[in-house]
Design an enzyme around this catalytic site. Structure first.
Site, PDB file in Angstrom:
ATOM      1  N   ASN A 152       0.813  -1.221   0.000  1.00  0.00           N
ATOM      2  CA  ASN A 152       0.000   0.000   0.000  1.00  0.00           C
ATOM      3  C   ASN A 152       0.845   1.268   0.000  1.00  0.00           C
ATOM      4  OD1 ASN A 152      -1.472  -2.098   2.178  1.00  0.00           O
ATOM      5  ND2 ASN A 152      -2.646  -1.514   0.377  1.00  0.00           N
TER       6      ASN A 152
ATOM      7  N   ILE B 178       1.138   6.858   0.192  1.00  0.00           N
ATOM      8  CA  ILE B 178       0.426   5.857   0.978  1.00  0.00           C
ATOM      9  C   ILE B 178      -1.020   5.751   0.519  1.00  0.00           C
ATOM     10  CG2 ILE B 178      -0.278   5.210   3.322  1.00  0.00           C
ATOM     11  CD1 ILE B 178       1.936   7.296   4.245  1.00  0.00           C
ATOM     12  N   CYS B 179      -1.501   4.508   0.329  1.00  0.00           N
ATOM     13  CA  CYS B 179      -2.911   4.282   0.028  1.00  0.00           C
ATOM     14  C   CYS B 179      -3.611   3.904   1.319  1.00  0.00           C
ATOM     15  CB  CYS B 179      -3.051   3.165  -1.005  1.00  0.00           C
ATOM     16  SG  CYS B 179      -4.758   2.832  -1.412  1.00  0.00           S
ATOM     17  N   LEU B 180      -4.366   4.839   1.862  1.00  0.00           N
ATOM     18  CA  LEU B 180      -5.039   4.594   3.133  1.00  0.00           C
ATOM     19  C   LEU B 180      -6.353   5.376   3.104  1.00  0.00           C
ATOM     20  CD1 LEU B 180      -4.587   3.269   5.952  1.00  0.00           C
ATOM     21  CD2 LEU B 180      -3.609   5.425   6.702  1.00  0.00           C
TER      22      LEU B 180
ATOM     23  N   LYS C 163      -7.938   9.748   2.438  1.00  0.00           N
ATOM     24  CA  LYS C 163      -8.660  10.152   1.229  1.00  0.00           C
ATOM     25  C   LYS C 163     -10.154  10.258   1.525  1.00  0.00           C
ATOM     26  CE  LYS C 163      -4.943   8.559  -1.628  1.00  0.00           C
ATOM     27  NZ  LYS C 163      -4.219   7.309  -1.570  1.00  0.00           N
TER      28      LYS C 163
END
Lengths: 149, 139
Positions: A78, A85-87, A91
């Site tokens: 992630n 960062i994909c969190l 978002k």
């Protein structure tokens, strides 16, 4: 430039009551810009590593989330090659009720629970699904190489 | 005074604008090395402006953003050969004193600002008629 009271309060609390394994220090010349370090959680491939991040509170914070990325290289499904960062809470699921503190805790938790079904680094996520022990071994190696305290 | 966006987050914004295709159609911009966490070196292209000798040509440039960007402008160098008063004929470097946006740099300017101004410069006055080296030649 007047710093909003909310940011002053959050910063004071971060310094006075730090979260174990997490440090966030504002830059003297930009109090919206923080140097962050997060210790890899125990029992994760990141254990023993100290990861550097940078965090910025945009003009309309807390109506929009903080911007944050890793500066230390990390092998994680992630987190991409530029440390982005994909969190969800950074978002769509951001809420002004969240804070710098809660975001950093979420990132520390993400290190303990990689989620290859919602990947940002596709090659890493694919390896995580096909060869989890191998991926974990690589994550451990990278921790030793790049995140030694 | 508004929040001052730090260098790295500014560069990430510029990168994401390029990745999402939200930039100008007349130029493009990307990282030279997708693993470079400091995002120092960039590749750009400029589509030659219409109604000029540059029409339909695609020019490649390199941009370098040092640690002080965007407080100071990027350095810019053409890879494609071009005959333009602000570009050195030795190595393709753009002379910052001869391009308005570099000479009078402002923090809110971006790399796209520079590429678009170079394109306008190609289309201006005498520059649009200058004889050009063969298409595709490089410095």
């Amino acid at each position: 430039m007047a710093l909003p009271k909310r940011i002053i309060k959050e910063t004071e609390r971060l310094v006075a009551e730090p979260v174990p394994g997490i440090q966030a220090i504002p830059h003297d010349d930009n109090l919206r810009y923080f140097d962050v370090s997060i210790h890899g959680p125990a029992q994760s491939p990141y254990e023993g590593g100290v990861f550097k991040l940078e965090l910025f509170l945009p003009e309309d914070y807390p109506m929009t989330p903080p911007k944050i990325r890793f500066l230390t290289k990390i092998y994680h499904p992630n987190i991409d090659r530029l440390g982005r960062i994909c969190l969800d809470v950074l978002k769509a699921n951001w809420s002004p009720a969240l804070q710098i503190r809660t975001i950093l805790l979420s990132i520390q938790a993400l290190l303990g629970a990689p989620n290859p079904d919602d990947p940002l680094a596709n090659d890493v996520a694919q390896r995580w699904k096909e060869d989890e022990p191998g991926a974990i071994a690589t994550a451990r190696e990278w921790t030793q190489t790049h995140a030694a305290p | 005074m508004s929040a001052k966006v730090p260098r790295n987050f500014r560069l990430l914004e510029e990168l994401e604008k390029g990745e999402k295709g939200q930039g100008s159609d007349a130029c493009s911009l990307g990282l030279d090395d997708g693993n470079d966490i400091m995002m120092t070196n960039w590749n750009g292209t400029i589509l030659g402006p219409p109604h000029s000798v540059h029409e339909n040509r695609i020019y490649s440039v390199k941009l370098h953003c040092d640690e002080q960007y965007p407080d100071v402008p990027p350095t810019v160098q053409f890879l494609s050969r071009i005959n333009l008063p602000c570009v050195s004929q030795e190595d393709g470097k753009v002379d910052p004193t001869k391009l308005q946006c570099l000479g009078n740099w402002k923090r809110e300017y971006t790399m796209e600002t520079v590429l678009l101004e170079l394109r306008r410069f190609m289309a201006s006055g005498n520059n649009k008629k200058l004889p050009q080296p063969p298409e595709g030649s490089t410095f």
